[in-house]
Design a protein around this motif. Structure first.
Motif, mmCIF file in Angstrom:
data_model
loop_
_atom_site.group_PDB
_atom_site.id
_atom_site.type_symbol
_atom_site.label_atom_id
_atom_site.label_comp_id
_atom_site.label_asym_id
_atom_site.label_seq_id
_atom_site.Cartn_x
_atom_site.Cartn_y
_atom_site.Cartn_z
ATOM 1 N N THR A 1 -17.858 -13.575 0.456
ATOM 2 C CA THR A 1 -17.661 -12.674 -0.678
ATOM 3 C C THR A 1 -16.794 -13.303 -1.755
ATOM 4 O O THR A 1 -15.721 -13.841 -1.466
ATOM 5 N N LEU A 2 -17.271 -13.217 -2.988
ATOM 6 C CA LEU A 2 -16.500 -13.612 -4.167
ATOM 7 C C LEU A 2 -16.065 -12.346 -4.887
ATOM 8 O O LEU A 2 -16.889 -11.471 -5.174
ATOM 9 N N VAL A 3 -14.774 -12.241 -5.158
ATOM 10 C CA VAL A 3 -14.232 -11.085 -5.869
ATOM 11 C C VAL A 3 -13.651 -11.555 -7.196
ATOM 12 O O VAL A 3 -12.816 -12.464 -7.235
ATOM 13 N N ILE A 4 -14.102 -10.950 -8.288
ATOM 14 C CA ILE A 4 -13.572 -11.230 -9.622
ATOM 15 C C ILE A 4 -13.129 -9.903 -10.224
ATOM 16 O O ILE A 4 -13.900 -8.930 -10.228
ATOM 17 N N HIS A 5 -11.896 -9.860 -10.717
ATOM 18 C CA HIS A 5 -11.388 -8.606 -11.285
ATOM 19 C C HIS A 5 -10.312 -8.922 -12.315
ATOM 20 O O HIS A 5 -9.591 -9.915 -12.184
ATOM 21 N N GLY A 6 -10.202 -8.092 -13.325
ATOM 22 C CA GLY A 6 -9.175 -8.261 -14.346
ATOM 23 C C GLY A 6 -7.970 -7.385 -14.068
ATOM 24 O O GLY A 6 -8.123 -6.238 -13.642
ATOM 25 N N ASP A 7 -6.772 -7.920 -14.318
ATOM 26 C CA ASP A 7 -5.574 -7.120 -14.051
ATOM 27 C C ASP A 7 -5.263 -6.141 -15.184
ATOM 28 O O ASP A 7 -4.305 -5.369 -15.099
ATOM 29 N N ALA A 8 -6.098 -6.154 -16.248
ATOM 30 C CA ALA A 8 -5.942 -5.192 -17.338
ATOM 31 C C ALA A 8 -7.167 -4.277 -17.429
ATOM 32 O O ALA A 8 -7.441 -3.697 -18.480
ATOM 33 N N ASP A 9 -7.885 -4.157 -16.332
ATOM 34 C CA ASP A 9 -9.083 -3.316 -16.293
ATOM 35 C C ASP A 9 -8.666 -1.847 -16.319
ATOM 36 O O ASP A 9 -8.070 -1.346 -15.367
ATOM 37 N N THR B 1 -10.790 0.654 -16.540
ATOM 38 C CA THR B 1 -11.870 1.489 -16.005
ATOM 39 C C THR B 1 -11.871 1.496 -14.482
ATOM 40 O O THR B 1 -11.922 2.555 -13.853
ATOM 41 N N VAL B 2 -11.831 0.311 -13.892
ATOM 42 C CA VAL B 2 -11.754 0.168 -12.433
ATOM 43 C C VAL B 2 -10.493 -0.639 -12.126
ATOM 44 O O VAL B 2 -10.436 -1.837 -12.400
ATOM 45 N N HIS B 3 -9.491 0.019 -11.582
ATOM 46 C CA HIS B 3 -8.188 -0.611 -11.372
ATOM 47 C C HIS B 3 -8.294 -1.846 -10.484
ATOM 48 O O HIS B 3 -9.129 -1.918 -9.570
ATOM 49 N N GLU B 4 -7.422 -2.795 -10.768
ATOM 50 C CA GLU B 4 -7.397 -4.069 -10.042
ATOM 51 C C GLU B 4 -7.283 -3.908 -8.528
ATOM 52 O O GLU B 4 -7.788 -4.744 -7.758
ATOM 53 N N THR B 5 -6.638 -2.851 -8.067
ATOM 54 C CA THR B 5 -6.470 -2.656 -6.625
ATOM 55 C C THR B 5 -7.810 -2.590 -5.899
ATOM 56 O O THR B 5 -7.888 -2.902 -4.706
ATOM 57 N N ASN B 6 -8.855 -2.205 -6.604
ATOM 58 C CA ASN B 6 -10.177 -2.137 -5.979
ATOM 59 C C ASN B 6 -10.717 -3.523 -5.651
ATOM 60 O O ASN B 6 -11.363 -3.715 -4.621
ATOM 61 N N GLY B 7 -10.453 -4.485 -6.524
ATOM 62 C CA GLY B 7 -10.863 -5.851 -6.228
ATOM 63 C C GLY B 7 -10.169 -6.376 -4.987
ATOM 64 O O GLY B 7 -10.799 -6.984 -4.109
ATOM 65 N N ARG B 8 -8.866 -6.121 -4.899
ATOM 66 C CA ARG B 8 -8.124 -6.574 -3.720
ATOM 67 C C ARG B 8 -8.606 -5.857 -2.460
ATOM 68 O O ARG B 8 -8.606 -6.430 -1.364
ATOM 69 N N ALA B 9 -9.032 -4.599 -2.622
ATOM 70 C CA ALA B 9 -9.544 -3.850 -1.466
ATOM 71 C C ALA B 9 -10.863 -4.442 -0.968
ATOM 72 O O ALA B 9 -11.121 -4.475 0.240
ATOM 73 N N ILE B 10 -11.702 -4.919 -1.891
ATOM 74 C CA ILE B 10 -12.949 -5.579 -1.482
ATOM 75 C C ILE B 10 -12.621 -6.832 -0.683
ATOM 76 O O ILE B 10 -13.249 -7.126 0.341
ATOM 77 N N THR B 11 -11.619 -7.580 -1.143
ATOM 78 C CA THR B 11 -11.185 -8.782 -0.426
ATOM 79 C C THR B 11 -10.745 -8.437 0.992
ATOM 80 O O THR B 11 -11.177 -9.071 1.967
#
Length: 211
Positions: free
Chosen positions: A100-108, A110-120
């Motif tokens: 799995t590759l997770v890409i997320h912005g810390d200034a998002d 719309t979808v908070h960054e914590t969701n990217g870390r949760a996918i990880t």
């Protein structure tokens, strides 16, 4: 809805059917079928990868939600804002290991960054459940990702990158590396399209020192 986040759900089955139709019509390497998406597309990519590991070899989730984090519209908006996820434990039990590759912005916004870390975390948990040792690896110094944000890799005992997380500083809810004139695209150092290809083909993340 939970029924659409599991193997056999209507939407997952529809997409898998499309993949099957393409594979039947064209000559493809079935060991190199990958899936990725942005926002809701990222969430569906995670669902498909964890539900159909015999079809997909790797997943890329750009600014999405983890599988099973929400069960209806109300909980979806709560999770998107970064509030506590509504976890469906049955989904966690049935998640298959998937690169799995997770890409997320810390200034998002719309979808908070914590969701990217949760996918990880979800991806690592599924891999460890399959009795695969996973260790954290520090990023290369000088890589564009370390200049642009936080870059973390997790590798197995053979050195294969099983999870790569790219958290981009100043990244909004947009596809990174596109023109600011486009819709839902953001011009920044990290090019998401390139990073998907690098991860899918098991290549190192871009390193500016190796130009």
């Amino acid at each position: 809805m939970p029924a659409e986040q599991v193997r056999g759900g209507r939407e997952p089955d529809l997409i898998v059917g499309i993949v099957g139709a393409i594979a039947a019509e064209f000559v493809i390497d079935k060991t190199r079928v990958f899936i990725g998406g942005l926002s809701a597309g990222a969430s569906m990519a995670v669902i498909l990868g964890q539900s159909y590991p015999e079809i997909f070899s790797a997943v890329a989730a750009h600014s999405g939600l983890p599988r099973g984090a929400a069960c209806d519209v109300k909980s979806a908006f709560a999770v998107m804002r970064g509030n506590a996820a509504v976890h469906d434990r049955s989904l966690e039990r049935n998640s298959s290991p998937m690169r799995t590759l997770v890409i997320h912005g810390d200034a998002d916004g719309t979808v908070h960054e914590t969701n990217g870390r949760a996918i990880t975390k979800q991806a690592i948990a599924a891999i460890k459940k399959a009795k695969v040792n996973v260790s954290k690896r520090r990023p290369l110094s000088g890589s564009v990702t370390t200049k642009s944000g936080r870059f973390t890799e997790f590798v197995d005992d053979q050195g294969l990158v099983v999870v790569r997380e790219l958290i981009v500083s100043g990244g909004t809810h947009a596809w990174f590396g596109g023109s600011n004139l486009g819709s839902f695209t953001q011009d920044c150092d990290l090019n998401a399209s390139n990073e998907l290809i690098r991860f899918f083909l098991d290549l190192p993340a871009y390193d500016s020192s190796r130009k």
